[in-house]
Design a protein around this motif. Structure first.
Motif, PDB file in Angstrom:
ATOM      1  N   TYR A  73      26.381   6.839 -15.954  1.00  0.00           N
ATOM      2  CA  TYR A  73      24.955   7.101 -16.180  1.00  0.00           C
ATOM      3  C   TYR A  73      24.625   8.475 -15.617  1.00  0.00           C
ATOM      4  CZ  TYR A  73      25.150   2.090 -16.820  1.00  0.00           C
ATOM      5  OH  TYR A  73      25.496   0.843 -17.253  1.00  0.00           O
ATOM      6  N   VAL A  74      23.871   9.261 -16.377  1.00  0.00           N
ATOM      7  CA  VAL A  74      23.463  10.579 -15.900  1.00  0.00           C
ATOM      8  C   VAL A  74      21.955  10.552 -15.669  1.00  0.00           C
ATOM      9  CG1 VAL A  74      23.210  11.574 -18.216  1.00  0.00           C
ATOM     10  CG2 VAL A  74      23.619  13.072 -16.263  1.00  0.00           C
ATOM     11  N   VAL A  75      21.544  11.063 -14.523  1.00  0.00           N
ATOM     12  CA  VAL A  75      20.126  11.073 -14.165  1.00  0.00           C
ATOM     13  C   VAL A  75      19.463  12.269 -14.834  1.00  0.00           C
ATOM     14  CG1 VAL A  75      18.490  11.237 -12.253  1.00  0.00           C
ATOM     15  CG2 VAL A  75      20.572   9.891 -11.997  1.00  0.00           C
ATOM     16  N   LEU A  76      18.337  12.017 -15.513  1.00  0.00           N
ATOM     17  CA  LEU A  76      17.589  13.063 -16.206  1.00  0.00           C
ATOM     18  C   LEU A  76      16.177  13.130 -15.632  1.00  0.00           C
ATOM     19  CD1 LEU A  76      18.637  12.030 -19.815  1.00  0.00           C
ATOM     20  CD2 LEU A  76      19.665  13.813 -18.409  1.00  0.00           C
ATOM     21  N   CYS A  77      15.776  14.324 -15.209  1.00  0.00           N
ATOM     22  CA  CYS A  77      14.423  14.504 -14.683  1.00  0.00           C
ATOM     23  C   CYS A  77      13.971  15.914 -15.016  1.00  0.00           C
ATOM     24  CB  CYS A  77      14.394  14.277 -13.174  1.00  0.00           C
ATOM     25  SG  CYS A  77      12.741  14.407 -12.487  1.00  0.00           S
ATOM     26  N   ASP A  78      12.798  16.024 -15.665  1.00  0.00           N
ATOM     27  CA  ASP A  78      12.299  17.349 -16.022  1.00  0.00           C
ATOM     28  C   ASP A  78      11.340  17.915 -14.971  1.00  0.00           C
ATOM     29  OD1 ASP A  78      10.216  15.646 -16.472  1.00  0.00           O
ATOM     30  OD2 ASP A  78       9.876  16.230 -18.558  1.00  0.00           O
ATOM     31  N   GLN A  79      11.109  17.180 -13.889  1.00  0.00           N
ATOM     32  CA  GLN A  79      10.235  17.647 -12.813  1.00  0.00           C
ATOM     33  C   GLN A  79      11.052  18.439 -11.789  1.00  0.00           C
ATOM     34  OE1 GLN A  79       6.860  17.142 -12.823  1.00  0.00           O
ATOM     35  NE2 GLN A  79       7.272  16.294 -14.849  1.00  0.00           N
ATOM     36  N   PRO A  80      10.435  19.444 -11.142  1.00  0.00           N
ATOM     37  CA  PRO A  80      11.164  20.185 -10.108  1.00  0.00           C
ATOM     38  C   PRO A  80      11.384  19.303  -8.882  1.00  0.00           C
ATOM     39  CG  PRO A  80       8.877  20.892 -10.211  1.00  0.00           C
ATOM     40  CD  PRO A  80       9.090  19.947 -11.349  1.00  0.00           C
ATOM     41  N   VAL A  81      12.326  19.703  -8.056  1.00  0.00           N
ATOM     42  CA  VAL A  81      12.632  18.964  -6.831  1.00  0.00           C
ATOM     43  C   VAL A  81      11.413  18.994  -5.925  1.00  0.00           C
ATOM     44  CG1 VAL A  81      14.101  18.869  -4.783  1.00  0.00           C
ATOM     45  CG2 VAL A  81      15.080  19.504  -6.997  1.00  0.00           C
ATOM     46  N   GLN A  82      11.012  17.822  -5.436  1.00  0.00           N
ATOM     47  CA  GLN A  82       9.869  17.730  -4.533  1.00  0.00           C
ATOM     48  C   GLN A  82      10.378  17.602  -3.106  1.00  0.00           C
ATOM     49  OE1 GLN A  82       7.565  14.371  -5.718  1.00  0.00           O
ATOM     50  NE2 GLN A  82       6.611  15.437  -7.405  1.00  0.00           N
ATOM     51  N   GLU A  83       9.821  18.402  -2.243  1.00  0.00           N
ATOM     52  CA  GLU A  83      10.159  18.291  -0.832  1.00  0.00           C
ATOM     53  C   GLU A  83       9.200  17.310  -0.213  1.00  0.00           C
ATOM     54  OE1 GLU A  83      11.502  21.316   1.351  1.00  0.00           O
ATOM     55  OE2 GLU A  83      12.386  22.418  -0.297  1.00  0.00           O
ATOM     56  N   LYS A  84       9.660  16.584   0.797  1.00  0.00           N
ATOM     57  CA  LYS A  84       8.854  15.534   1.409  1.00  0.00           C
ATOM     58  C   LYS A  84       7.544  16.076   1.965  1.00  0.00           C
ATOM     59  CE  LYS A  84       9.428  11.502   4.258  1.00  0.00           C
ATOM     60  NZ  LYS A  84      10.317  10.707   5.044  1.00  0.00           N
ATOM     61  N   MET A  85       7.570  17.201   2.615  1.00  0.00           N
ATOM     62  CA  MET A  85       6.364  17.764   3.218  1.00  0.00           C
ATOM     63  C   MET A  85       5.344  18.147   2.138  1.00  0.00           C
ATOM     64  SD  MET A  85       6.853  17.375   6.290  1.00  0.00           S
ATOM     65  CE  MET A  85       5.957  18.358   7.414  1.00  0.00           C
ATOM     66  N   MET A  86       5.826  18.639   1.007  1.00  0.00           N
ATOM     67  CA  MET A  86       4.916  19.031  -0.066  1.00  0.00           C
ATOM     68  C   MET A  86       4.197  17.813  -0.625  1.00  0.00           C
ATOM     69  SD  MET A  86       7.082  21.925  -2.136  1.00  0.00           S
ATOM     70  CE  MET A  86       6.142  21.639  -3.606  1.00  0.00           C
ATOM     71  N   ARG A  87       4.926  16.695  -0.822  1.00  0.00           N
ATOM     72  CA  ARG A  87       4.316  15.492  -1.368  1.00  0.00           C
ATOM     73  C   ARG A  87       3.266  14.939  -0.419  1.00  0.00           C
ATOM     74  NH1 ARG A  87       9.015  11.595  -3.005  1.00  0.00           N
ATOM     75  NH2 ARG A  87       9.789  12.468  -1.111  1.00  0.00           N
ATOM     76  N   VAL A  88       3.539  14.926   0.864  1.00  0.00           N
ATOM     77  CA  VAL A  88       2.578  14.409   1.844  1.00  0.00           C
ATOM     78  C   VAL A  88       1.316  15.263   1.822  1.00  0.00           C
ATOM     79  CG1 VAL A  88       2.158  14.062   4.303  1.00  0.00           C
ATOM     80  CG2 VAL A  88       4.312  13.342   3.304  1.00  0.00           C
ATOM     81  N   ALA A  89       1.473  16.582   1.760  1.00  0.00           N
ATOM     82  CA  ALA A  89       0.324  17.481   1.757  1.00  0.00           C
ATOM     83  C   ALA A  89      -0.511  17.293   0.485  1.00  0.00           C
ATOM     84  CB  ALA A  89       0.780  18.924   1.875  1.00  0.00           C
ATOM     85  N   GLU A  90       0.147  17.043  -0.644  1.00  0.00           N
ATOM     86  CA  GLU A  90      -0.574  16.862  -1.901  1.00  0.00           C
ATOM     87  C   GLU A  90      -1.315  15.530  -1.930  1.00  0.00           C
ATOM     88  OE1 GLU A  90       2.372  17.209  -4.911  1.00  0.00           O
ATOM     89  OE2 GLU A  90       2.589  19.351  -4.662  1.00  0.00           O
ATOM     90  N   GLU A  91      -0.726  14.486  -1.371  1.00  0.00           N
ATOM     91  CA  GLU A  91      -1.313  13.156  -1.425  1.00  0.00           C
ATOM     92  C   GLU A  91      -2.492  12.986  -0.489  1.00  0.00           C
ATOM     93  OE1 GLU A  91       1.886  10.506  -0.677  1.00  0.00           O
ATOM     94  OE2 GLU A  91       2.886  10.960  -2.552  1.00  0.00           O
ATOM     95  N   LYS A  92      -2.447  13.614   0.675  1.00  0.00           N
ATOM     96  CA  LYS A  92      -3.487  13.429   1.668  1.00  0.00           C
ATOM     97  C   LYS A  92      -4.378  14.656   1.755  1.00  0.00           C
ATOM     98  CE  LYS A  92      -0.895  10.339   4.649  1.00  0.00           C
ATOM     99  NZ  LYS A  92      -0.403  10.103   5.980  1.00  0.00           N
ATOM    100  N   PRO A  93      -5.595  14.571   1.233  1.00  0.00           N
ATOM    101  CA  PRO A  93      -6.504  15.710   1.373  1.00  0.00           C
ATOM    102  C   PRO A  93      -6.942  15.828   2.824  1.00  0.00           C
ATOM    103  CG  PRO A  93      -7.606  13.871   0.310  1.00  0.00           C
ATOM    104  CD  PRO A  93      -6.164  13.488   0.480  1.00  0.00           C
ATOM    105  N   LYS A  94      -7.117  17.062   3.259  1.00  0.00           N
ATOM    106  CA  LYS A  94      -7.512  17.286   4.650  1.00  0.00           C
ATOM    107  C   LYS A  94      -8.967  16.894   4.847  1.00  0.00           C
ATOM    108  CE  LYS A  94      -4.128  20.671   5.900  1.00  0.00           C
ATOM    109  NZ  LYS A  94      -3.836  21.716   6.804  1.00  0.00           N
ATOM    110  N   ALA A  95      -9.221  16.162   5.931  1.00  0.00           N
ATOM    111  CA  ALA A  95     -10.580  15.739   6.261  1.00  0.00           C
ATOM    112  C   ALA A  95     -11.239  16.800   7.129  1.00  0.00           C
ATOM    113  CB  ALA A  95     -10.534  14.409   7.006  1.00  0.00           C
ATOM    114  N   SER A  96     -12.549  16.867   7.043  1.00  0.00           N
ATOM    115  CA  SER A  96     -13.284  17.815   7.867  1.00  0.00           C
ATOM    116  C   SER A  96     -13.257  17.345   9.319  1.00  0.00           C
ATOM    117  CB  SER A  96     -14.728  17.922   7.381  1.00  0.00           C
ATOM    118  OG  SER A  96     -15.394  16.690   7.609  1.00  0.00           O
ATOM    119  N   PRO A  97     -13.422  18.255  10.299  1.00  0.00           N
ATOM    120  CA  PRO A  97     -13.421  17.849  11.705  1.00  0.00           C
ATOM    121  C   PRO A  97     -14.496  16.809  12.001  1.00  0.00           C
ATOM    122  CG  PRO A  97     -13.319  20.245  11.520  1.00  0.00           C
ATOM    123  CD  PRO A  97     -13.517  19.689  10.140  1.00  0.00           C
ATOM    124  N   LYS A  98     -15.646  16.908  11.315  1.00  0.00           N
ATOM    125  CA  LYS A  98     -16.730  15.954  11.529  1.00  0.00           C
ATOM    126  C   LYS A  98     -16.287  14.546  11.104  1.00  0.00           C
ATOM    127  CE  LYS A  98     -21.670  15.451  10.687  1.00  0.00           C
ATOM    128  NZ  LYS A  98     -22.821  16.020  10.002  1.00  0.00           N
TER     129      LYS A  98
END
Length: 149
Positions: A73-98
């Protein structure tokens, strides 16, 4: 000295890379569940790119060849390699200090309002039930208190 061998492989399309090996086996419907996939890998039934692979969470990328049960079986994926830190940053929007301070205050208030319940083994009991249990006299023959549900 690496030798190239041409084999016929079935394509397995995945939505993101890297992906864990046991998930590829599930996506390709080669196993009925994750537990079975992990078992097959740990018992040495799976090879990745010609090498025996015993790690269940081995990272698999586009173009990797997996051998299982005599098939390739050959794995096929047309998406670029995602780094773990990038995915976490994209999933969690930063909250305001308040908002962050409100959240901290809410957690502190919740901690103040909850008191530690009395427990009997794994079962929570109220103080009333605990006092009632303390009033029951132990059996003279065994020395144990009776339990009622």
């Amino acid at each position: 000295m690496s030798e190239e061998i041409e084999v016929e492989a079935i394509g397995v399309e995945v939505s993101a890379q890297p992906i864990e090996l046991y998930k590829v086996l599930k996506i390709a419907n080669l196993v009925s569940g994750g537990g079975e996939a992990k078992y097959a890998i740990s018992e040495g039934y799976v090879a990745v790119n010609g090498e025996l692979e015993l790690r269940k969470r081995c990272k698999i990328y586009d173009g990797d060849v997996i051998e299982f049960n005599g098939e390739f079986y050959v794995v096929l994926c047309d998406q670029p390699v995602q780094e773990k830190m990038m995915r976490v940053a994209e999933e969690k929007p930063k909250a305001s200090p308040k908002a962050a301070s409100k959240k901290a205050n809410k957690a502190a208030d919740k901690k103040k309002s909850t008191s530690k319940p009395n427990t009997a083994g794994n079962r929570s009991v109220t103080k009333k039930a605990a006092n009632k249990a303390a009033d029951i006299k132990p059996d003279t023959a065994t020395g144990r208190k009776p339990i009622s549900f």
